[in-house]
Design a protein around this motif. Structure first.
Motif, PDB file in Angstrom:
ATOM      1  N   HIS A   9       0.841  -1.198   0.000  1.00  0.00           N
ATOM      2  CA  HIS A   9       0.000   0.000   0.000  1.00  0.00           C
ATOM      3  C   HIS A   9       0.874   1.246   0.000  1.00  0.00           C
ATOM      4  O   HIS A   9       2.073   1.190   0.291  1.00  0.00           O
ATOM      5  CB  HIS A   9      -0.959   0.001   1.189  1.00  0.00           C
ATOM      6  N   LEU A  10       0.229   2.372  -0.309  1.00  0.00           N
ATOM      7  CA  LEU A  10       0.917   3.635  -0.469  1.00  0.00           C
ATOM      8  C   LEU A  10       0.005   4.748   0.037  1.00  0.00           C
ATOM      9  O   LEU A  10      -1.180   4.773  -0.296  1.00  0.00           O
ATOM     10  CB  LEU A  10       1.227   3.842  -1.960  1.00  0.00           C
ATOM     11  N   MET A  11       0.554   5.654   0.850  1.00  0.00           N
ATOM     12  CA  MET A  11      -0.195   6.807   1.342  1.00  0.00           C
ATOM     13  C   MET A  11       0.520   8.073   0.906  1.00  0.00           C
ATOM     14  O   MET A  11       1.718   8.232   1.167  1.00  0.00           O
ATOM     15  CB  MET A  11      -0.334   6.754   2.855  1.00  0.00           C
ATOM     16  N   VAL A  12      -0.207   8.946   0.201  1.00  0.00           N
ATOM     17  CA  VAL A  12       0.388  10.155  -0.357  1.00  0.00           C
ATOM     18  C   VAL A  12      -0.538  11.347  -0.164  1.00  0.00           C
ATOM     19  O   VAL A  12      -1.710  11.193   0.168  1.00  0.00           O
ATOM     20  CB  VAL A  12       0.687   9.996  -1.871  1.00  0.00           C
ATOM     21  N   ALA A  13       0.010  12.520  -0.441  1.00  0.00           N
ATOM     22  CA  ALA A  13      -0.774  13.745  -0.600  1.00  0.00           C
ATOM     23  C   ALA A  13      -0.475  14.258  -1.993  1.00  0.00           C
ATOM     24  O   ALA A  13       0.622  14.044  -2.518  1.00  0.00           O
ATOM     25  CB  ALA A  13      -0.383  14.776   0.448  1.00  0.00           C
ATOM     26  N   THR A  31      -4.878   7.007  -0.236  1.00  0.00           N
ATOM     27  CA  THR A  31      -4.287   5.725   0.143  1.00  0.00           C
ATOM     28  C   THR A  31      -4.618   4.734  -0.955  1.00  0.00           C
ATOM     29  O   THR A  31      -5.774   4.601  -1.361  1.00  0.00           O
ATOM     30  CB  THR A  31      -4.849   5.234   1.487  1.00  0.00           C
ATOM     31  N   PHE A  32      -3.592   4.064  -1.452  1.00  0.00           N
ATOM     32  CA  PHE A  32      -3.762   3.099  -2.531  1.00  0.00           C
ATOM     33  C   PHE A  32      -3.315   1.719  -2.081  1.00  0.00           C
ATOM     34  O   PHE A  32      -2.302   1.582  -1.400  1.00  0.00           O
ATOM     35  CB  PHE A  32      -2.891   3.476  -3.739  1.00  0.00           C
ATOM     36  N   ILE A  33      -4.043   0.707  -2.499  1.00  0.00           N
ATOM     37  CA  ILE A  33      -3.551  -0.666  -2.443  1.00  0.00           C
ATOM     38  C   ILE A  33      -2.932  -0.913  -3.810  1.00  0.00           C
ATOM     39  O   ILE A  33      -3.542  -0.612  -4.842  1.00  0.00           O
ATOM     40  CB  ILE A  33      -4.674  -1.659  -2.133  1.00  0.00           C
ATOM     41  N   GLU A 120      -7.974   2.708  -5.526  1.00  0.00           N
ATOM     42  CA  GLU A 120      -8.320   3.877  -4.721  1.00  0.00           C
ATOM     43  C   GLU A 120      -9.346   3.519  -3.656  1.00  0.00           C
ATOM     44  O   GLU A 120      -9.409   4.153  -2.612  1.00  0.00           O
ATOM     45  CB  GLU A 120      -8.902   4.973  -5.612  1.00  0.00           C
ATOM     46  N   SER A 121     -10.167   2.540  -3.965  1.00  0.00           N
ATOM     47  CA  SER A 121     -11.206   2.078  -3.042  1.00  0.00           C
ATOM     48  C   SER A 121     -11.621   0.683  -3.490  1.00  0.00           C
ATOM     49  O   SER A 121     -11.074   0.140  -4.449  1.00  0.00           O
ATOM     50  CB  SER A 121     -12.419   3.022  -3.075  1.00  0.00           C
ATOM     51  N   HIS A 122     -12.617   0.138  -2.830  1.00  0.00           N
ATOM     52  CA  HIS A 122     -13.099  -1.188  -3.212  1.00  0.00           C
ATOM     53  C   HIS A 122     -13.907  -1.157  -4.510  1.00  0.00           C
ATOM     54  O   HIS A 122     -14.222  -2.210  -5.059  1.00  0.00           O
ATOM     55  CB  HIS A 122     -13.915  -1.805  -2.068  1.00  0.00           C
ATOM     56  N   ILE A 123     -14.211   0.041  -5.025  1.00  0.00           N
ATOM     57  CA  ILE A 123     -15.005   0.126  -6.248  1.00  0.00           C
ATOM     58  C   ILE A 123     -14.309   0.871  -7.395  1.00  0.00           C
ATOM     59  O   ILE A 123     -14.868   0.969  -8.483  1.00  0.00           O
ATOM     60  CB  ILE A 123     -16.384   0.774  -5.981  1.00  0.00           C
ATOM     61  N   ALA A 124     -13.101   1.382  -7.168  1.00  0.00           N
ATOM     62  CA  ALA A 124     -12.431   2.145  -8.226  1.00  0.00           C
ATOM     63  C   ALA A 124     -10.929   1.902  -8.200  1.00  0.00           C
ATOM     64  O   ALA A 124     -10.305   1.948  -7.137  1.00  0.00           O
ATOM     65  CB  ALA A 124     -12.722   3.633  -8.059  1.00  0.00           C
ATOM     66  N   TRP A 125     -10.356   1.631  -9.377  1.00  0.00           N
ATOM     67  CA  TRP A 125      -8.915   1.446  -9.496  1.00  0.00           C
ATOM     68  C   TRP A 125      -8.496   1.740 -10.923  1.00  0.00           C
ATOM     69  O   TRP A 125      -9.329   1.841 -11.826  1.00  0.00           O
ATOM     70  CB  TRP A 125      -8.483   0.047  -9.071  1.00  0.00           C
TER      71      TRP A 125
END
Length: 139
Positions: A9-13, A31-33, A120-125
């Motif tokens: 995972h990755l956390m950015v601004a 936050t990205f998986i 980006e979420s459980h419904i969008a990548w």
């Protein structure tokens, strides 16, 4: 085609330029998986696609360069919208370079293609996939 996938995972601004991004034009966190899938038509002598431990460690190292950073301040990204699609290709290129340097072991040089997906979420990548250049005669 055989495949193996590793995840981190990755956390950015970051912020975006352009009206299409609406409120995301302002600085915000994300936050990205991150999934990286390695593909090859035949298994190596050990019966694997890649060394999963090395692949995981390499992905972690690639993401560590960006984790907890404001991507607007990363010189390599200057003037670019660091969209999920853009970041997927950036991770792809970093993993491709790592394969070329032998960081995933000699067997990984037979990987023919990869797919990198940032969720980006459980419904969008978004994802980027393609051949691994410079490996087994690919260019």
């Amino acid at each position: 085609m055989y495949s193996v996938c590793v995840r981190d995972h990755l956390m950015v601004a970051h912020s975006f330029r352009g009206e299409v991004f609406g409120p995301a034009q302002r600085l915000h966190g994300a936050t990205f998986i991150v999934d990286v899938e390695f593909r090859r038509p035949e298994l190596d002598a050990d019966g694997i696609v890649v060394d999963i431990g090395r692949a995981s460690a390499t992905l972690h190292a690639v993401l560590a360069n960006l984790n907890y950073r404001n991507l607007d301040e990363v010189p390599a990204f200057k003037g670019r919208n660091t969209t999920t699609e853009f970041l997927a290709r950036s991770v792809f290129e970093a993993m491709e370079a790592a394969i070329g340097r032998g960081e995933l072991g000699a067997g990984a040089r037979s990987v023919e293609s990869m797919r990198v997906a940032l969720h980006e979420s459980h419904i969008a990548w978004a994802a980027f996939e393609g051949p691994v250049k410079g490996v087994k005669g690919l260019s």
